[in-house]
Design an enzyme around this catalytic site. Structure first.
Site, short mmCIF file in Angstrom:
data_model
loop_
_atom_site.label_atom_id
_atom_site.label_comp_id
_atom_site.label_asym_id
_atom_site.label_seq_id
_atom_site.Cartn_x
_atom_site.Cartn_y
_atom_site.Cartn_z
N GLY A 12 74.12 0.56 19.97
CA GLY A 12 74.61 0.54 18.60
C GLY A 12 73.98 1.54 17.66
O GLY A 12 73.91 1.29 16.45
N ASN A 14 75.20 4.46 16.72
CA ASN A 14 76.22 4.94 15.78
C ASN A 14 76.63 3.84 14.81
O ASN A 14 76.93 4.12 13.64
CB ASN A 14 77.44 5.47 16.54
CG ASN A 14 77.28 6.93 16.94
OD1 ASN A 14 77.02 7.78 16.10
ND2 ASN A 14 77.40 7.21 18.23
N LYS A 65 94.07 -8.07 29.15
CA LYS A 65 93.69 -7.28 27.98
C LYS A 65 94.49 -7.71 26.76
O LYS A 65 93.95 -7.83 25.65
CB LYS A 65 93.91 -5.79 28.24
CG LYS A 65 93.55 -4.88 27.05
CD LYS A 65 93.99 -3.45 27.27
CE LYS A 65 93.13 -2.75 28.31
NZ LYS A 65 91.80 -2.37 27.73
N MET A 90 83.29 0.56 25.27
CA MET A 90 83.56 1.10 26.59
C MET A 90 84.84 0.53 27.22
O MET A 90 84.91 0.29 28.42
CB MET A 90 82.36 0.84 27.51
CG MET A 90 81.06 1.41 26.99
SD MET A 90 81.16 3.18 26.60
CE MET A 90 81.33 3.87 28.26
N ARG A 91 85.86 0.36 26.39
CA ARG A 91 87.15 -0.09 26.89
C ARG A 91 88.27 0.71 26.23
O ARG A 91 88.17 1.04 25.06
CB ARG A 91 87.37 -1.58 26.60
CG ARG A 91 86.40 -2.46 27.34
CD ARG A 91 86.68 -3.93 27.20
NE ARG A 91 85.65 -4.63 27.95
CZ ARG A 91 85.73 -4.87 29.26
NH1 ARG A 91 86.80 -4.50 29.93
NH2 ARG A 91 84.75 -5.48 29.89
N LEU A 92 89.31 0.98 27.01
CA LEU A 92 90.49 1.59 26.42
C LEU A 92 91.18 0.58 25.51
O LEU A 92 91.27 -0.61 25.83
CB LEU A 92 91.46 2.03 27.51
CG LEU A 92 91.07 3.25 28.35
CD1 LEU A 92 92.11 3.48 29.44
CD2 LEU A 92 90.93 4.49 27.49
N ILE A 93 91.65 1.06 24.37
CA ILE A 93 92.40 0.21 23.46
C ILE A 93 93.83 0.07 23.98
O ILE A 93 94.47 1.05 24.35
CB ILE A 93 92.40 0.79 22.04
CG1 ILE A 93 90.95 0.92 21.53
CG2 ILE A 93 93.22 -0.07 21.10
CD1 ILE A 93 90.21 -0.38 21.38
N ASN A 107 87.58 7.27 17.13
CA ASN A 107 86.54 7.19 18.14
C ASN A 107 85.65 8.42 18.05
O ASN A 107 86.08 9.49 17.61
CB ASN A 107 87.17 7.11 19.54
CG ASN A 107 86.13 6.97 20.63
OD1 ASN A 107 85.20 6.16 20.53
ND2 ASN A 107 86.25 7.75 21.70
N HIS A 109 83.09 10.87 20.44
CA HIS A 109 82.85 11.20 21.85
C HIS A 109 81.87 12.37 21.93
O HIS A 109 82.03 13.36 21.20
CB HIS A 109 84.17 11.57 22.53
CG HIS A 109 84.03 11.82 24.00
ND1 HIS A 109 83.89 10.81 24.92
CD2 HIS A 109 83.97 12.99 24.71
CE1 HIS A 109 83.77 11.33 26.13
NE2 HIS A 109 83.82 12.64 26.03
#
Length: 209
Positions: A12, A14, A65, A90-93, A107, A109
């Protein structure tokens, strides 16, 4: 003042940078919720210290999901969240959240996308021997780090430096750039382009509000 939720899965840093920017008055946002998919993650401790409400869940407790995103969406709706910032989530939306928050999920990166998407972007760049990598902030779509770029800042790779040194410099840029870009996105005035300048570096932000 816009109501913001941060999604995170790990330590955490960021998230903390965003909290600190809000506390300093540099980010005009109401940080109203932390969403975390890993019970026990350090970011939850950070949120508790900062009195930020949390929704913590374990995906394995849900059949799909869509099921856990529907539960998240209920939390977001109850708190009247307007924007979502992913910060090491760490999951795709999936479609459930994407359709509800179209154009309102961003996001960060640690590479100059489209180079080195996905996990371990810093390690990918380091092992590839590139002379330059950096940080990208982008809108989120259904892909892995494929959404439209909002802002980028380059970070040089010093030949022979340990990867830990490169990581530290990239994280320092992240902690400065993310709150600054969120300030522009969540600001009340319309703008087509802003330039954030600090210490001689320049970042273009192409934005439509």
């Amino acid at each position: 003042m816009k109501r913001l939720a941060v999604f995170a899965s790990g330590s955490g840093t960021n998230f903390q940078a965003i909290v600190d920017a809000v506390k300093r008055g540099e980010l005009p946002a109401d940080l109203a919720l932390l969403v975390c998919d890993r019970p026990g993650a350090k970011v939850i401790e950070r949120a508790a210290r900062e009195n930020v409400p949390t929704f913590v869940f374990s995906p394995k407790d849900y059949p799909s999901k869509a099921a856990f995103e529907s539960r998240i969406l209920r939390e977001l709706s109850e708190r009247q969240i307007e924007w979502i910032a992913l910060a090491g989530y760490m999951r795709l939306i999936g479609p459930t959240l994407l359709s509800a928050y179209e154009g309102k999920i961003v996001n960060i990166h640690p590479s100059l996308l489209p180079a080195f998407p996905g996990k371990d972007a810093i390690g990918q760049a380091y092992r590839d021997g590139v002379l330059e990598t950096g940080v990208t902030i982008h809108y989120v779509d259904e892909g892995m780090d494929t959404g439209p770029v909002i802002a980028q800042r380059a970070v040089p790779v010093v030949p022979g430096e340990p990867i830990e040194a490169l990581e530290a410099r990239i994280h320092a840029v992240e902690h400065e750039l993310y709150p600054a870009v969120l300030r522009m996105l969540l600001g009340e005035t319309e703008q087509q382009e802003e330039r954030i300048e600090k210490n001689g570096s320049q970042t273009s932000i192409n934005q439509r509000v």
